[in-house]
Motif scaffolding. Structure first.
Motif, PDB file in Angstrom:
ATOM      1  N   VAL A  41       0.929  -1.186   0.031  1.00 34.20           N
ATOM      2  CA  VAL A  41       0.106  -0.214   0.008  1.00 34.20           C
ATOM      3  C   VAL A  41       0.960   1.176   0.078  1.00 34.20           C
ATOM      4  CG1 VAL A  41      -1.448   1.287   1.637  1.00 34.20           C
ATOM      5  CG2 VAL A  41      -2.229  -1.085   1.013  1.00 34.20           C
ATOM      6  N   ARG A  42       1.949   1.212   0.717  1.00 32.01           N
ATOM      7  CA  ARG A  42       2.799   2.224   0.676  1.00 32.01           C
ATOM      8  C   ARG A  42       3.708   2.337  -0.344  1.00 32.01           C
ATOM      9  NH1 ARG A  42       6.010   2.826   6.306  1.00 32.01           N
ATOM     10  NH2 ARG A  42       5.880   4.961   6.085  1.00 32.01           N
ATOM     11  N   TYR A  43       4.111   1.343  -1.002  1.00 33.21           N
ATOM     12  CA  TYR A  43       5.002   1.311  -2.334  1.00 33.21           C
ATOM     13  C   TYR A  43       4.177   1.960  -3.289  1.00 33.21           C
ATOM     14  CZ  TYR A  43       8.010  -0.416  -5.731  1.00 33.21           C
ATOM     15  OH  TYR A  43       8.779  -0.308  -7.105  1.00 33.21           O
ATOM     16  N   TRP A  44       2.730   1.718  -3.503  1.00 32.14           N
ATOM     17  CA  TRP A  44       2.171   2.005  -4.660  1.00 32.14           C
ATOM     18  C   TRP A  44       1.380   3.598  -4.388  1.00 32.14           C
ATOM     19  CZ3 TRP A  44       1.265  -3.402  -4.845  1.00 32.14           C
ATOM     20  CH2 TRP A  44       1.847  -3.987  -6.042  1.00 32.14           C
ATOM     21  N   LYS A  45       1.743   3.953  -2.802  1.00 33.81           N
ATOM     22  CA  LYS A  45       1.194   5.238  -2.454  1.00 33.81           C
ATOM     23  C   LYS A  45      -0.323   5.542  -2.845  1.00 33.81           C
ATOM     24  CE  LYS A  45       5.376   7.815  -2.377  1.00 33.81           C
ATOM     25  NZ  LYS A  45       6.370   6.671  -3.083  1.00 33.81           N
ATOM     26  N   ILE A  46      -0.976   4.285  -2.395  1.00 36.25           N
ATOM     27  CA  ILE A  46      -2.471   4.391  -2.590  1.00 36.25           C
ATOM     28  C   ILE A  46      -2.998   5.447  -1.523  1.00 36.25           C
ATOM     29  CG2 ILE A  46      -4.592   3.216  -2.414  1.00 36.25           C
ATOM     30  CD1 ILE A  46      -2.893   0.734  -3.131  1.00 36.25           C
ATOM     31  N   PRO A  47      -3.857   6.251  -1.992  1.00 40.09           N
ATOM     32  CA  PRO A  47      -4.197   7.395  -1.090  1.00 40.09           C
ATOM     33  C   PRO A  47      -5.217   6.793   0.099  1.00 40.09           C
ATOM     34  CG  PRO A  47      -5.253   7.765  -3.142  1.00 40.09           C
ATOM     35  CD  PRO A  47      -4.267   6.633  -3.230  1.00 40.09           C
ATOM     36  N   VAL A  48      -5.098   7.469   1.059  1.00 43.33           N
ATOM     37  CA  VAL A  48      -5.959   7.060   2.322  1.00 43.33           C
ATOM     38  C   VAL A  48      -5.330   5.746   2.964  1.00 43.33           C
ATOM     39  CG1 VAL A  48      -8.033   6.492   3.378  1.00 43.33           C
ATOM     40  CG2 VAL A  48      -8.055   8.251   1.584  1.00 43.33           C
ATOM     41  N   PHE A  49      -5.404   4.676   2.277  1.00 42.99           N
ATOM     42  CA  PHE A  49      -4.722   3.572   2.811  1.00 42.99           C
ATOM     43  C   PHE A  49      -3.127   3.685   3.219  1.00 42.99           C
ATOM     44  CE2 PHE A  49      -8.359   1.890   0.394  1.00 42.99           C
ATOM     45  CZ  PHE A  49      -8.829   1.116   1.281  1.00 42.99           C
ATOM     46  N   CYS A  50      -2.646   4.498   2.389  1.00 43.30           N
ATOM     47  CA  CYS A  50      -1.140   4.655   2.709  1.00 43.30           C
ATOM     48  C   CYS A  50      -1.128   5.299   4.084  1.00 43.30           C
ATOM     49  CB  CYS A  50      -0.522   5.688   1.669  1.00 43.30           C
ATOM     50  SG  CYS A  50       1.009   6.049   1.684  1.00 43.30           S
ATOM     51  N   GLN A  51      -1.772   6.487   4.250  1.00 42.39           N
ATOM     52  CA  GLN A  51      -1.640   7.074   5.547  1.00 42.39           C
ATOM     53  C   GLN A  51      -2.086   6.231   6.799  1.00 42.39           C
ATOM     54  OE1 GLN A  51      -2.662   8.529   2.765  1.00 42.39           O
ATOM     55  NE2 GLN A  51      -1.707  10.697   2.706  1.00 42.39           N
ATOM     56  N   ILE A  52      -3.067   5.395   6.414  1.00 41.17           N
ATOM     57  CA  ILE A  52      -3.534   4.459   7.574  1.00 41.17           C
ATOM     58  C   ILE A  52      -2.413   3.580   7.913  1.00 41.17           C
ATOM     59  CG2 ILE A  52      -5.289   2.619   7.981  1.00 41.17           C
ATOM     60  CD1 ILE A  52      -7.381   4.147   6.491  1.00 41.17           C
ATOM     61  N   ALA A  53      -1.875   2.864   6.820  1.00 41.27           N
ATOM     62  CA  ALA A  53      -0.445   2.087   7.049  1.00 41.27           C
ATOM     63  C   ALA A  53       0.313   2.646   7.728  1.00 41.27           C
ATOM     64  CB  ALA A  53      -0.245   1.508   5.678  1.00 41.27           C
ATOM     65  N   SER A  54       0.778   3.983   7.349  1.00 45.94           N
ATOM     66  CA  SER A  54       1.806   4.608   8.157  1.00 45.94           C
ATOM     67  C   SER A  54       1.395   4.782   9.547  1.00 45.94           C
ATOM     68  CB  SER A  54       2.034   6.112   7.445  1.00 45.94           C
ATOM     69  OG  SER A  54       2.288   5.816   6.325  1.00 45.94           O
ATOM     70  N   CYS A  55       0.334   5.486   9.959  1.00 44.48           N
ATOM     71  CA  CYS A  55      -0.393   5.475  11.271  1.00 44.48           C
ATOM     72  C   CYS A  55      -0.147   4.061  12.254  1.00 44.48           C
ATOM     73  CB  CYS A  55      -1.712   5.884  11.378  1.00 44.48           C
ATOM     74  SG  CYS A  55      -1.960   7.569  11.299  1.00 44.48           S
ATOM     75  N   TYR A  56      -0.577   2.938  11.419  1.00 47.89           N
ATOM     76  CA  TYR A  56      -0.543   1.625  12.181  1.00 47.89           C
ATOM     77  C   TYR A  56       0.676   1.244  12.442  1.00 47.89           C
ATOM     78  CZ  TYR A  56      -0.124  -3.207  11.973  1.00 47.89           C
ATOM     79  OH  TYR A  56       0.346  -4.630  11.957  1.00 47.89           O
ATOM     80  N   ILE A  57       1.829   1.379  11.516  1.00 44.34           N
ATOM     81  CA  ILE A  57       3.228   1.119  11.703  1.00 44.34           C
ATOM     82  C   ILE A  57       3.647   1.739  12.888  1.00 44.34           C
ATOM     83  CG2 ILE A  57       5.400   1.213  10.702  1.00 44.34           C
ATOM     84  CD1 ILE A  57       4.047   0.474   7.978  1.00 44.34           C
ATOM     85  N   GLU A  58       3.490   3.187  13.107  1.00 42.76           N
ATOM     86  CA  GLU A  58       3.967   3.826  14.068  1.00 42.76           C
ATOM     87  C   GLU A  58       3.378   3.361  15.597  1.00 42.76           C
ATOM     88  OE1 GLU A  58       6.253   6.011  14.144  1.00 42.76           O
ATOM     89  OE2 GLU A  58       6.751   5.793  12.005  1.00 42.76           O
ATOM     90  N   ILE A  59       1.912   3.154  15.424  1.00 42.34           N
ATOM     91  CA  ILE A  59       1.321   2.683  16.986  1.00 42.34           C
ATOM     92  C   ILE A  59       1.872   1.367  17.147  1.00 42.34           C
ATOM     93  CG2 ILE A  59      -0.730   2.058  17.515  1.00 42.34           C
ATOM     94  CD1 ILE A  59      -2.107   4.339  16.155  1.00 42.34           C
ATOM     95  N   SER A  60       2.080   0.387  16.187  1.00 44.74           N
ATOM     96  CA  SER A  60       2.381  -0.953  16.554  1.00 44.74           C
ATOM     97  C   SER A  60       3.926  -1.206  16.971  1.00 44.74           C
ATOM     98  CB  SER A  60       2.169  -2.027  15.280  1.00 44.74           C
ATOM     99  OG  SER A  60       2.936  -1.840  14.341  1.00 44.74           O
ATOM    100  N   ARG A  61       4.752  -0.090  16.466  1.00 46.34           N
ATOM    101  CA  ARG A  61       6.015  -0.209  16.735  1.00 46.34           C
ATOM    102  C   ARG A  61       6.264   0.359  17.904  1.00 46.34           C
ATOM    103  NH1 ARG A  61       9.958  -1.391  12.838  1.00 46.34           N
ATOM    104  NH2 ARG A  61      11.186   0.207  13.688  1.00 46.34           N
TER     105      ARG A  61
END
Lengths: 219, 224
Positions: A41-61
Motif C-alpha cells: 500500500v505504501r509502495y504504490w502510495k494508494i491514497p488514504v490507505f497509505c496514511q492509515i498504514a503509516s499510522c498503524y506502523i507507528e502505533i504498533s512499533r
C-alpha cells in the motif's frame, strides 16, 4: 537439581513449548501478511490507505505487546468484542509484528535503485514484469535478514502470552515455581526449551546473512 | 454512546497515579540505559580485539542474552539467583539488573557493528598522512562511529521503555499494575473501566516512545 523432578516436568514443558511454537507460527504468518499489505500500500502510495498504514506502523512499533494484549483481552470485551485467549495472542502478535515486517519489506524495496526500474521499462518490460523480475528479487534478498530478525523477536515476544492466561512456557514455569517451589528445575527447563526453539532460528539467521549474495547489480 | 469507562480516570488521583506508574517504568529504563551505554561501549571494543578467549566469552554472553526472551532473564534473576545465592532482590532492582545486562549486550553489538563498518583504508590513509593514533581516533574513527551509533542508541531507549512493561510479571508496581488496581477498585461503579483505562495506558506508552523513535529516525536520516 533433581533428575526425577526434571523428568516429571518434561512433558508439561513439552506441551507448553508446542503451544508457544504453534501460536508463534500463526502470529508470524499473519504478521508477514499484514506487513506485506502495508508495504504494498505504501509502495504504490494508494491514497488514504497509505496514511492509515503509516499510522498503524507507528502505533504498533511504539507500544509493547503486553499492553496490546491487555487492551485486546480485557479492554475490548467491554465494547462487545470478545476473543478467546488464543485468538487474542495471535492477533496481538500479528498486530505488533505487522508493523515490524512492513518496515523490513520497505527497507528492501527502498534499497532497489530507481535506475533498475527505469532500465526495465526502457527494455520494454511491463510494470508487473519489472516488479516480478527486477525489483522483487533484489528487494527480498535485502530484506530477508531483517525478516529473520523479526521472526526471532516475535518468538521471544510470545513469552508475555501468560498474561492472557495462555499456558505457555512462562506460565508453566511460574506455576511450578509457585506450586512446588522447584525453582531450579523449572528455570532449567524453561531456558532449555526456549533455546531449543530460538537457537535454530538464530543460527539460520546468521547462516543466511553470511551467505546471502545480494542480488544487487554492479555493487 | 456506550459507557467507555473513561470517567474513572478523573476520579480522585487516578490519572496522577497512572502517570506515577509510567514514571516507574521510565525510571527503570533510563537507569538501565545509562548503565548499559558505557558498559556496551566497553563490550563492543573488547569484541573487536583479536583475542580468542575474549571473543568466545563475549560472543557467548551476547548470544545467550539476545536469544533469551527478556521475561526469562527476569525470571532467572528474580526467582533463580535469589534462590541460588540466597540474596534478596526486590522486583525493581532485579529489573534494573536484567535490563542493564540486556542493554549492554545490545549496545555492545551496535558498537561492534559501527566499529567494523569503518573501512581499514580510512585509518591507513590517515596514518599515511602522518596522523598519530589519538588523532586518527579523534578525527576519523569517532565522528563516523558516533554518527552511526547515536540514532541506534536512542532507538535502544524506546525498546527499553517498551520492555519495562514486563516488570509487572515480577511484581513491580508500574503503570499496568496501577491500572489493574484502579479497575478493581471501581469494579462496581464503572464496570467498563477496563476499556478506557487500558486504552489510556496504550496511548501513554505510545506518547512516551513515539517522540524518541521519531528523533532517532530523523538523526539517522540526517547523518546517513
Amino acid at each position: 537439581m533433581d533428575i526425577q523432578v526434571l523428568r516429571s516436568y518434561f512433558p508439561l514443558f513439552q506441551t507448553a513449548a508446542g503451544l508457544t511454537v504453534r501460536l508463534g507460527a500463526e502470529g508470524i504468518f499473519l504478521a508477514l501478511l499484514v506487513g506485506l499489505i502495508c508495504a504494498a500500500v505504501r509502495y504504490w502510495k494508494i491514497p488514504v490507505f497509505c496514511q492509515i498504514a503509516s499510522c498503524y506502523i507507528e502505533i504498533s512499533r511504539n507500544t509493547p505487546l503486553l499492553i496490546q494484549l491487555f487492551f485486546i483481552y480485557y479492554g475490548l470485551p467491554k465494547v462487545g468484542i470478545r476473543t478467546s485467549p488464543e485468538i487474542c495472542g495471535v492477533a496481538g502478535l500479528a498486530f505488533l509484528g505487522g508493523g515490524y515486517m512492513a518496515e523490513a519489506f520497505r527497507s528492501g524495496l527502498e534499497a532497489v535503485d530507481s535506475v533498475q526500474k527505469e532500465s526495465a521499462f526502457s527494455l520494454g518490460l511491463s510494470k508487473n514484469q519489472a516488479l516480478l523480475h527486477v525489483i522483487l528479487p533484489q528487494a527480498v534478498s535485502v530484506s530477508i535478514p531483517a525478516i529473520l530478525a523479526n521472526v526471532i523477536f516475535l518468538l521471544k515476544e510470545t513469552s508475555v502470552f501468560s498474561a492472557v492466561s495462555l499456558m505457555d512456557l512462562m506460565f508453566t514455569a511460574k506455576d511450578l515455581i509457585g506450586l512446588y517451589y522447584s525453582t531450579t528445575e523449572s528455570l532449567f527447563l524453561l531456558v532449555f526449551f526456549y533455546l531449543m526453539i530460538l537457537l535454530p532460528v538464530s543460527l539460520l539467521g546468521t547462516w543466511v546473512e553470511r551467505r546471502l549474495r545480494y542480488a544487487g547489480f554492479g555493487t | 454512546m456506550p459507557d467507555l469507562g473513561l470517567e474513572v480516570l478523573w476520579k480522585g488521583r487516578n490519572f496522577v497515579r497512572l502517570l506515577g506508574g509510567l514514571w516507574t517504568a521510565l525510571r527503570i529504563s533510563l537507569l538501565a540505559v545509562s548503565i548499559s551505554i558505557p558498559l556496551g561501549m566497553l563490550l563492543g571494543m573488547l569484541m573487536t580485539r583479536n583475542n580468542l578467549v575474549l571473543v568466545v566469552l563475549t560472543r557467548f554472553y551476547l548470544e545467550f542474552i539476545r536469544v533469551m526472551p527478556q521475561m526469562v532473564l527476569l525470571f532467572l534473576v528474580f526467582f533463580g539467583t535469589t534462590r541460588w545465592f540466597g540474596w534478596n532482590l526486590d522486583g525493581e532492582l532485579s529489573s534494573v539488573i536484567v535490563f542493564s545486562l540486556w542493554g549492554t549486550a545490545e549496545m555492545g553489538d551496535l558498537v561492534r557493528g559501527a566499529l567494523i563498518s569503518i573501512p581499514a583504508q580510512q585509518t591507513e590513509s590517515a596514518a599515511a598522512l602522518g596522523m598519530t593514533r589519538p588523532q586518527i581516533l579523534r578525527h576519523i574513527v569517532l565522528p563516523q562511529t558516533l554518527r552511526r551509533l547515536i540514532p541506534l542508541s536512542i532507538n535502544l531507549i524506546t525498546r527499553m521503555i517498551k520492555t519495562t512493561s514486563l516488570v509487572l510479571m515480577i511484581g513491580v508496581v508500574e503503570m499496568l499494575k496501577v491500572s489493574q488496581q484502579i479497575i478493581e477498585a471501581n469494579r462496581m461503579s464503572s464496570p467498563n473501566a477496563a476499556f478506557g483505562v487500558y486504552l489510556t495506558v496504550f496511548l501513554l506508552y505510545f506518547l512516551a516512545c513515539w517522540p524518541i523513535s521519531l528523533l532517532s529516525k530523523t538523526l539517522e536520516k540526517r547523518w546517513s
